[in-house]
Design a protein around this motif. Sequence first.
Motif: not given
Length: 345
Positions: A25-27, A63-69
């Motif tokens: 949500l924070a982008g 953590c890994v896919p969120m880091a990619i995002y």
Amino acid sequence: MRSSLRVLRWLPFIVMLGVTLADLLAGQSLVFLPLLTLGPAFASVSGGVRRTAAVGAVALAVCVPMAIYNGLLFTWTNNLTLISIAGVTAASMLASRLRLQRERELASVRQVAEAAQRVLLRPVPRRAGDLRVALSYTSAAAEARIGGDLYEVVTTPQGVRLLIGDVQGKGLAAVETAAWVLGAFREAAYDEADLGDIGDRLEASLARHLGGEQFVTAIIAEIHDKEMSLVNFGHPAPLLILSDGELHAPEPTEQGLPLGLGVFETSAPKPQRIPFGSGDRVLFFTDGVIEARNAAGEFYPLTERAWLLGRDDPQEALDSLRMDLVQHTGGPLHDDAAMLLLHRP
């Protein structure tokens, strides 16, 4: 209790889900991924080593896919986050192992103490002379709090004699003190002709073994044909239920100090005689009964619940009173509660 445990088991996943949603949500302007370390940290509170490791693995996997995002993959910021998650997971696994080890040790100590207490407090006879006897003992179920409530019923040449008492304090020290009191009573009940002399024997025994300001509240009683004799050493008065349903709490005319404090008393208390005829019942109890509180802080109303003791079978009557006591508190008792019911049919 079970609902609290379920919440604790799901809390790590709830926290990691909340962190993930907050990050989405924070982008890309704000990054909440370091907060994923809360997952394995909370897992160590209620889970085992493997569960904590699994939660840490889930945190790394998130953590890994969120880091990619966020466009942070292979950056120093994200690498430090991954290292932090791995480090917190390892520390949480160690904390979980130490917690489980401590819980096993505590359970072992409690089992030993409870076994010692069961050996110490022998089953009372269901019949003693012309009396029917019922017993209820409820241990405080918090950690290893094994109490010092004690009781005994013996049939002697002088008649049926009994002891009920409560040792100051908790744990194995209280159980040890209870052992001294019961051992002295079991001998003196057969040897001494007067209840006051039994009290002197108990006082002398405790004087050799107690230190400081330790003490034991107790009642020594002897049952006669149509009455009973009581000597009260700072203990709650029993509840006498006459055959017509009338209630009496015979407060002692001369109450002595608790056993172990006899050095502060100039004279021993004299026995008090009260009527106890056919059809009467008398309930002896420790303060864990009348001091049990409900969620509103109200004490257990023993006299208002005395009608539960009207059943023909004394043990069934006492079991119903015990069940009502536990329902009143809504959970484990904060102190041991012993009750001894005598019925003269």
